[in-house]
Enzyme design. Structure first.
Site, short mmCIF file in Angstrom:
data_model
loop_
_atom_site.label_atom_id
_atom_site.label_comp_id
_atom_site.label_asym_id
_atom_site.label_seq_id
_atom_site.Cartn_x
_atom_site.Cartn_y
_atom_site.Cartn_z
N CYS A 2 1.18 -1.18 -0.54
CA CYS A 2 0.61 0.12 -0.18
C CYS A 2 0.98 1.35 0.17
O CYS A 2 2.08 1.69 0.36
CB CYS A 2 -0.64 -0.10 0.99
SG CYS A 2 -2.34 -1.52 1.10
N ARG A 28 3.53 0.07 -5.53
CA ARG A 28 3.58 -0.42 -3.91
C ARG A 28 1.46 -0.98 -3.55
O ARG A 28 1.67 -1.63 -2.85
CB ARG A 28 3.40 0.64 -2.42
CG ARG A 28 4.89 0.90 -2.44
CD ARG A 28 4.81 2.10 -1.38
NE ARG A 28 4.48 1.67 0.12
CZ ARG A 28 5.81 1.58 0.47
NH1 ARG A 28 7.07 2.07 -0.07
NH2 ARG A 28 5.94 1.44 1.91
N TRP A 74 -2.86 -2.35 -1.72
CA TRP A 74 -2.60 -4.11 -1.83
C TRP A 74 -4.03 -4.88 -0.91
O TRP A 74 -3.05 -4.90 0.27
CB TRP A 74 -1.05 -4.07 -1.73
CG TRP A 74 -0.46 -5.70 -1.75
CD1 TRP A 74 -0.19 -5.96 -3.39
CD2 TRP A 74 -0.40 -6.98 -1.24
NE1 TRP A 74 0.01 -7.17 -2.81
CE2 TRP A 74 0.01 -7.88 -1.78
CE3 TRP A 74 -0.94 -7.46 -0.02
CZ2 TRP A 74 0.23 -9.03 -1.32
CZ3 TRP A 74 0.15 -8.41 0.53
CH2 TRP A 74 -0.47 -9.67 -0.37
N ASN A 98 -1.95 2.01 6.15
CA ASN A 98 -0.84 1.20 5.51
C ASN A 98 -0.52 0.23 6.83
O ASN A 98 -0.21 0.74 7.59
CB ASN A 98 0.27 1.33 5.21
CG ASN A 98 1.37 0.97 4.26
OD1 ASN A 98 1.19 -0.55 4.55
ND2 ASN A 98 2.63 1.37 4.33
N GLY A 99 -0.27 -1.00 6.72
CA GLY A 99 -0.33 -2.42 7.87
C GLY A 99 -1.76 -3.22 8.03
O GLY A 99 -2.57 -3.67 7.27
N GLU A 476 17.11 -17.86 -8.08
CA GLU A 476 17.40 -16.46 -8.04
C GLU A 476 16.47 -16.78 -9.66
O GLU A 476 15.31 -15.68 -9.85
CB GLU A 476 18.36 -15.81 -7.94
CG GLU A 476 18.24 -14.34 -8.24
CD GLU A 476 17.02 -13.12 -7.84
OE1 GLU A 476 16.43 -13.80 -7.25
OE2 GLU A 476 16.61 -12.23 -8.02
N LYS A 480 12.84 -15.18 -10.77
CA LYS A 480 12.01 -13.84 -11.21
C LYS A 480 11.00 -14.21 -12.62
O LYS A 480 10.25 -13.57 -13.36
CB LYS A 480 13.62 -13.65 -12.40
CG LYS A 480 14.45 -12.45 -11.52
CD LYS A 480 14.30 -10.98 -11.19
CE LYS A 480 13.39 -11.21 -10.21
NZ LYS A 480 14.31 -10.84 -8.80
N GLU A 483 7.79 -14.97 -11.48
CA GLU A 483 7.40 -13.52 -10.60
C GLU A 483 6.43 -12.81 -11.78
O GLU A 483 5.33 -12.06 -11.91
CB GLU A 483 7.92 -12.88 -9.77
CG GLU A 483 8.90 -12.35 -10.28
CD GLU A 483 10.10 -11.00 -8.79
OE1 GLU A 483 9.37 -10.76 -7.74
OE2 GLU A 483 11.18 -11.87 -8.68
N HIS A 499 15.79 -38.05 -7.65
CA HIS A 499 15.42 -38.05 -6.15
C HIS A 499 13.61 -37.87 -6.74
O HIS A 499 13.36 -37.73 -5.62
CB HIS A 499 15.91 -37.83 -4.68
CG HIS A 499 17.30 -38.30 -5.01
ND1 HIS A 499 17.41 -39.08 -4.42
CD2 HIS A 499 18.68 -37.04 -5.36
CE1 HIS A 499 18.72 -39.22 -4.70
NE2 HIS A 499 18.93 -38.15 -5.05
N LYS A 598 6.13 -3.73 -4.04
CA LYS A 598 7.57 -3.93 -4.09
C LYS A 598 7.69 -4.13 -2.56
O LYS A 598 8.81 -4.57 -2.00
CB LYS A 598 8.45 -2.38 -3.93
CG LYS A 598 9.11 -2.39 -4.07
CD LYS A 598 9.83 -2.90 -5.53
CE LYS A 598 11.77 -2.49 -5.51
NZ LYS A 598 11.64 -3.75 -6.60
C1 F6R Z 1 11.35 -10.57 -6.04
C2 F6R Z 1 11.43 -9.41 -5.58
C3 F6R Z 1 11.38 -9.86 -3.21
C4 F6R Z 1 12.19 -9.60 -2.72
C5 F6R Z 1 11.75 -10.06 -1.12
C6 F6R Z 1 12.37 -8.78 -0.31
O1 F6R Z 1 12.31 -10.39 -6.89
O2 F6R Z 1 11.62 -8.73 -5.14
O3 F6R Z 1 11.74 -11.47 -3.44
O4 F6R Z 1 13.02 -9.46 -2.74
O5 F6R Z 1 10.35 -8.91 -1.01
O6 F6R Z 1 12.22 -7.42 -0.53
P1 F6R Z 1 13.51 -6.96 0.63
O7 F6R Z 1 14.54 -6.65 -0.23
O8 F6R Z 1 12.87 -5.02 -0.03
O9 F6R Z 1 13.79 -7.04 2.27
#
Ligand code: F6R
Length: 603
Positions: A2, A28, A74, A98-99, A476, A480, A483, A499, A598
């Site tokens: 949010c 956000r 969100w 927010n929260g 990773e 990527k 998502e 396995h 984010k």
């Molecule tokens: C994936 C991504 C998330 C963040 C995770 C941690 O692309 O961006 O998996 O890495 O939410 O976020 P931070 O680094 O802000 O604690």
């Protein structure tokens, strides 16, 4: 999660400020959005489901207003509907939040008994009703907020307007981020500085349980009933970082910034060779082992860091997911350093893990991108990644900066413990100079990534395999891909396939094999042969001179060979770019993937 923005002042058109701010905060949350603003002595509330453009189409941007609050959501409590969108107005009080208010159910029951009727499923409407109820008795907003603070449990950053004080914006915050932007004859509130960056660079960070009354000509901050002093900080990032600068997506722009980010992150530590590396970092030699705790991609960066610290510095490293760590027995030892890694510096689970480590008496180090964020402030020691503002929800450049910094910690420890010989150190320093060009060269090979994206676009599942550091990178790459392209994928330690998972390999199932780690490459190659002989379409990402054997792989992306320490910063580029090109081909919302936000400030 949010985004909140608020304005009080005589200089700007408040409605435009709110909409512009929400557009900048949309990373956000983008389930729904709304604003409340002063219009001819009344507070008007407009909200809409979906992205900010939907809201914008419902609003006359030329309305003259000088007080307002806005929100991009969100969803946590209740679906993403117009009814659940913020702001929520109850009686004299209008609120954005927010929260997560954890005790909202009890509060709601109590307020229903007192005669309040609720129109949404949100915890925020309950907060608005609670403030309204207490305000009716107190008739004083500051006393009211002080009381409300004692009644709420959970996380909240609140923007509040009271019908009786239409020259004032109120805020209250606990565990969710909130800043106050300050300027002459106008002031702002926001979840994050980018929302107001084109208006002011000066801002105040609120501490937990602080509350404030903000008028156009001044800000007063309170804690426990007393006014307190505050520091006005200056935002130092480049304002261009919140602009796409001609790139089609923020993600593409941010991936292309990685050569610069690598330079900015490593130069301070390496400009005078070993001397600056030793001087600029705390002394880590006293710790017997290291625990890295983080979420998502930051955990994956931690896994690369583990490989490097164990290999170069001979120190045991454990990597844990913060959401698991916080609710289990931690078995923290006294001589253990806890490193938390976070781009936003606000991730709720990571923050909680940090607080647990502090309570246990462990030394803590935050590897953080957002300057002055909660995790940076709460950590005993901080090392900042110099990635600049990251807007795309999927992290790329911040992940790379985290990996670079963890590798520097490995090198620092290795030097201090005399574990690295002069020749290898010179090789590393030589590679550091070449790396930005190598990264750039890899970024420019888009045709190769597009071809791979074409090949895998019709498949529902993609597998990533690797061993050692290549497994960390495979994880990773897989995250990527799923998502942003919504294609299901899994990463496996290459030796684990037989396995169980290998039963999923069918004719042409895409398998992306990462093969860079000299120590274990031959073993991964035999695992690649196992999937290839079962029909997989194998794409190798490698720095090895693999023979042109069609029984081994179908395509390969060859990356330059550098010293192992910084090799992951090259390997990750094709992984990021394949995910990007696939998402583009599938016309996905690349910068704002569905259901994601984010900054994950709820657990
Ligand atoms: C994936 C991504 C998330 C963040 C995770 C941690 O692309 O961006 O998996 O890495 O939410 O976020 P931070 O680094 O802000 O604690």
């Amino acid at each position: 999660m949010c985004g909140i923005v608020g304005y009080v002042g005589n200089k700007e058109n408040c409605v435009r400020v709110l909409i512009d701010g929400l557009e900048k905060l949309e990373y956000r949350g983008y389930d729904s959005a709304g604003i409340a603003f002063l219009n001819n002595d009344n507070i008007d509330v407009v909200k809409e489901k979906g992205k900010i453009v939907n809201l914008k189409s419902k609003i006359d941007l030329n309305i003259n207003s000088n007080l307002g609050i806005g929100h991009t959501r969100w969803a946590t409590h209740g679906n993403a509907t117009k009814e659940n969108a913020h702001p929520h107005k109850v009686g004299a009080i209008t609120v954005v939040h927010n929260g997560i208010v954890e005790n909202y159910n009890e509060l709601k029951k109590d307020l229903i008994n007192k005669g309040y009727v609720f129109n949404s499923e949100t915890d925020t409407e309950v907060v608005a009703a609670l403030i309204d109820y207490i305000y009716k008795k107190e008739k004083d907003m500051l006393k009211t907020i002080q009381k409300v603070k004692e009644l709420l449990t959970g996380s909240y950053a609140l923007g509040i307007i009271c019908d009786d004080n239409l020259d004032t914006l109120y805020t209250l915050k606990n565990k969710s981020p909130l800043i106050i932007g300050v300027n002459e004859n106008e002031n702002y509130i926001a979840s994050d500085v980018p929302a107001i960056l084109d208006k002011t660079r000066n801002y105040i960070v609120l501490e937990d349980k602080d509350y404030a009354s903000i008028k156009s000509d001044g800000v007063k901050i309170y804690h426990d009933g007393k006014e307190k002093d505050f520091e006005v900080k200056e935002f130092l990032y480049d304002a261009n970082s919140v602009d796409k600068q001609g790139y089609e997506h923020f993600m593409l722009k941010e991936m292309n910034e990685q050569p610069e980010v690598f330079k900015n992150t490593t130069t301070p530590y390496l400009k005078n060779g070993i001397d600056s590396l030793i001087e600029k970092m705390p002394d880590f030699t006293k710790y017997e082992r290291i625990r890295i705790v983080a979420c998502g991609s930051a955990t994956h960066a931690g896994l690369v860091g583990k490989c490097m610290i164990e290999k170069y510095a001979n120190v045991e490293v454990m990597v844990e997911t913060a959401s698991e760590f916080r609710y289990k027995k931690q078995f923290l030892k006294n001589d253990e350093l806890v490193i938390v890694v976070s781009q936003s510096g606000e991730t709720a689970d990571t923050l909680e893990a940090l607080l647990i480590a502090k309570q246990n008496g462990n030394d803590t180090l935050g590897i953080v991108n957002a300057k002055g964020s909660t995790i940076a402030r709460e950590s005993k020691m901080v090392l900042y990644t110099e990635a600049g503002q990251e807007i795309a929800v999927a992290t790329t450049k911040a992940y790379s900066a985290q990996v670079a910094l963890l590798s520097l910690i490995a090198l620092n420890l290795s030097c201090k413990k005399n574990l690295i010989d002069k020749k290898e150190m010179l090789d590393i320093l030589r590679d550091v100079k070449k790396l930005p060009d190598y990264i750039e060269e890899l970024l420019n090979r888009r045709d190769e990534y597009k071809k791979i994206a074409e090949e895998i676009k019709d498949y529902n599942d993609v597998f990533f395999i690797g061993r050692g550091v290549d497994y960390a990178l495979a994880q990773e790459g897989s995250l990527k891909l799923k998502e942003i392209s919504y294609t299901h994928s899994e990463a496996y330690a290459a030796g684990e396939l037989k396995h169980g998972t290998i039963s999923l390999i069918e004719d042409k199932t895409p398998v992306i094999a990462v093969i860079t780690d000299d120590d274990i490459a031959l073993k991964t190659i035999s695992n690649v042969k196992e999937v290839k002989s079962r029909g997989a379409n194998v794409i190798c990402i490698t720095n090895k001179n693999l023979s042109n054997d069609s029984n081994l792989y179908d395509k390969k992306i060859v990356i330059p060979k550098v010293n192992d320490l910084f090799e992951p910063l090259l390997t990750v580029i094709p992984l990021q770019m394949i995910a990007y090109e696939l998402a583009k081909l599938k016309e996905c919302s690349i910068d704002k993937p569905r259901n994601l936000a984010k900054s994950v400030t709820v657990e």
